[in-house]
Design an enzyme around this catalytic site. Structure first.
Site, PDB file in Angstrom:
ATOM      1  N   SER A 133      32.192  43.794  47.060  1.00 19.67           N
ATOM      2  CA  SER A 133      32.165  43.887  45.597  1.00 19.67           C
ATOM      3  C   SER A 133      31.142  42.914  45.052  1.00 19.67           C
ATOM      4  O   SER A 133      30.731  41.965  45.742  1.00 19.67           O
ATOM      5  CB  SER A 133      33.557  43.546  45.044  1.00 19.67           C
ATOM      6  OG  SER A 133      33.535  43.368  43.648  1.00 19.67           O
ATOM      7  N   TYR A 146      40.946  37.895  44.170  1.00 19.63           N
ATOM      8  CA  TYR A 146      40.140  39.069  44.530  1.00 19.63           C
ATOM      9  C   TYR A 146      38.767  38.638  45.042  1.00 19.63           C
ATOM     10  O   TYR A 146      38.277  39.161  46.059  1.00 19.63           O
ATOM     11  CB  TYR A 146      39.993  39.975  43.307  1.00 19.63           C
ATOM     12  CG  TYR A 146      39.294  41.281  43.590  1.00 19.63           C
ATOM     13  CD1 TYR A 146      39.974  42.336  44.196  1.00 19.63           C
ATOM     14  CD2 TYR A 146      37.963  41.477  43.232  1.00 19.63           C
ATOM     15  CE1 TYR A 146      39.339  43.544  44.452  1.00 19.63           C
ATOM     16  CE2 TYR A 146      37.319  42.686  43.475  1.00 19.63           C
ATOM     17  CZ  TYR A 146      38.009  43.708  44.085  1.00 19.63           C
ATOM     18  OH  TYR A 146      37.371  44.910  44.335  1.00 19.63           O
TER      19      TYR A 146
END
Length: 265
Positions: A133, A146
């Site tokens: 990501s 995350y």
């Protein structure tokens, strides 16, 4: 004297190879890199029951790959299996697996392959794809856990690439994908202050670019392309300047409206 000649020779070889690699990279910026054929190749997709996983399954089904679909949700995974077959997959298999549990991974692996990377090393053939990501490239407030997992995924994949390269396992390829937010529902409620530079990506677009990167054997894929520029700036700008850019782009407020995935009724 001989050692000096040897050092000079090594330096010339290094400079020659470096120049060639730069010219090669520039060439493939101007023309598309040839795409490899994945027909008949075994493609294992984790999280295949929905989102990017399902869309990737459909893309590889159309390319003639043999699919192995993993997901913790058996019903959703079976739906992906059916959709893949309708898209043209002649060989596709679905397995229920919780990839957060090591024992589950090994149990399901026994039903498909005994091992993944060791088998690739033995055959000097394979392709590892890590969906990281943009949160695996820069920290984001409100996303500490995350970001930690995505930084770890990025570092692991990059390390495996370097290990296989050091062992001259050039037949094993790696692609590390770092997208900005994608409209899969995972980040429901999140917004972007600069949709022109940092748009929230459509899943179909993201999957198309991922498959292209795999077929062209790219190591890194950042989406949108503006992320390449951001990472370049991060490498040399003062921290305070970087913070000003992040504030201007609205990065500090991306998570303000986060509601999370919508639960099915």
């Amino acid at each position: 004297m001989s050692s000096n000649l040897e050092s000079a020779k090594d330096m010339l070889v290094f400079l020659g190879k470096s120049l060639f690699s730069i010219l090669e990279a520039l060439l493939f910026q101007l023309i598309s890199k040839p795409k490899k054929n994945v027909a008949g190749e075994i493609v294992l997709i984790t999280g295949a029951g929905s989102g990017l996983g399902r869309l990737l399954a459909l893309q590889f089904a159309r390319l003639g790959a043999e699919l192995v679909l993993w997901d913790v949700n058996k019903e959703a995974n079976e739906e992906s299996l059916q959709a893949a077959r309708e898209a043209g997959a002649t060989r596709a298999h679905a397995y229920t697996c919780d990839c957060s549990q090591r024992e589950e991974v090994y149990r399901v692996a026994d039903q498909t392959y005994k091992a993944f990377l060791p088998a690739m090393v033995a055959n000097n053939h394979g392709h590892l794809v890590c969906i990281s990501s943009s949160a695996g490239l820069v920290g984001v407030n409100g996303l500490a856990d995350y970001c930690a997992s995505k930084f770890a995924a990025f570092g692991f994949a990059e390390s495996v690439f370097l290990e296989t390269s050091a062992q001259k396992q050039n037949g094993i390829k790696t692609t590390i994908v770092c997208p900005f937010l994608i409209k899969t529902g995972m980040f429901e409620g999140c917004t972007t202050a600069c949709p022109t530079l940092l748009p929230i990506l459509e899943p179909e677009y993201a999957v198309r670019k991922i498959v292209e990167a795999i077929l062209q054997e790219k190591l890194y894929l950042y989406m949108p392309k503006f992320l390449y520029f951001i990472m370049f700036l991060k490498s040399f700008l003062p921290v305070k300047t970087g913070m000003l850019i992040a504030d201007y782009l609205g990065v500090f407020h991306v998570m303000d409206g986060f509601t999370g995935p919508k639960k099915k009724a």
